[in-house]
Design an enzyme around this catalytic site. Structure first.
Site, mmCIF file in Angstrom:
data_model
loop_
_atom_site.group_PDB
_atom_site.id
_atom_site.type_symbol
_atom_site.label_atom_id
_atom_site.label_comp_id
_atom_site.label_asym_id
_atom_site.label_seq_id
_atom_site.Cartn_x
_atom_site.Cartn_y
_atom_site.Cartn_z
ATOM 1 N N ASP A 33 0.877 -1.141 -0.066
ATOM 2 C CA ASP A 33 -0.097 -0.022 0.008
ATOM 3 C C ASP A 33 0.853 1.363 0.138
ATOM 4 O OD1 ASP A 33 -1.705 2.302 0.962
ATOM 5 O OD2 ASP A 33 -3.089 0.532 1.360
ATOM 6 N N ILE A 34 0.492 2.442 -0.717
ATOM 7 C CA ILE A 34 1.420 3.583 -0.835
ATOM 8 C C ILE A 34 1.194 4.529 0.375
ATOM 9 C CG2 ILE A 34 1.545 3.541 -3.254
ATOM 10 C CD1 ILE A 34 -0.508 5.759 -3.322
ATOM 11 N N GLN A 97 -14.433 2.376 1.125
ATOM 12 C CA GLN A 97 -13.843 1.809 -0.026
ATOM 13 C C GLN A 97 -13.702 3.248 -0.928
ATOM 14 O OE1 GLN A 97 -15.903 -0.869 -2.475
ATOM 15 N NE2 GLN A 97 -14.177 -1.015 -4.112
ATOM 16 N N HIS A 103 -10.575 -5.486 -3.304
ATOM 17 C CA HIS A 103 -9.509 -5.722 -2.547
ATOM 18 C C HIS A 103 -9.376 -5.896 -1.214
ATOM 19 C CE1 HIS A 103 -9.960 -1.310 -2.479
ATOM 20 N NE2 HIS A 103 -9.126 -1.297 -1.333
ATOM 21 N N HIS A 105 -7.092 -5.747 2.331
ATOM 22 C CA HIS A 105 -5.909 -5.297 3.078
ATOM 23 C C HIS A 105 -5.333 -6.228 4.107
ATOM 24 C CE1 HIS A 105 -6.784 -1.032 2.029
ATOM 25 N NE2 HIS A 105 -7.894 -1.416 2.028
#
Length: 118
Positions: A33-34, A97, A103, A105
């Site tokens: 994750d960024i 979201q 997706h 996490h």
């Protein structure tokens, strides 16, 4: 977003947007994750575009299982399984979201704060 061509995660899958991939299978990609919320924060996405968990069809049930199994395998690979980890799927706007491609996490690598339902 209705068009997968405009989807950020579809662009990552296509290689049009760079990501630090840590897991790949025929059906799932995992990447860092960024904006990590824990020492380990990896997103697992299906290669098939599905807008959210709320839009999974019965014939796509395998996708949810594949995401969980991919996250479990990666957690074991990096050694956080014994201490524990968290899996989260946000669903639509009220669920938090922000990218409309299904997706999951994976969060871990430290003691996570207890939230709902411990």
């Amino acid at each position: 977003m209705k068009n997968p061509a405009d989807c950020l995660f579809c662009k990552i899958i296509a290689g049009d947007i760079p990501a630090t991939k840590v897991f790949e299978s025929d059906s799932v990609i995992g990447f860092n994750d960024i904006n990590p919320q824990a020492p380990v924060h990896v997103l697992f996405i299906p290669r098939e575009h599905v807008r959210s968990a709320a839009e999974l069809h019965d014939d796509q049930a395998h996708l949810a299982g594949e995401l969980i199994l991919a996250a479990r395998a990666y957690a074991a690979q990096i050694g956080i399984s014994d201490e524990g980890f968290r899996l989260v799927i946000n669903c639509n706007g009220h669920g938090g979201q922000t990218v409309y491609h299904l997706h999951l996490h994976l969060l871990g690598g430290e003691q996570l704060a207890l939230g709902f339902g411990s």
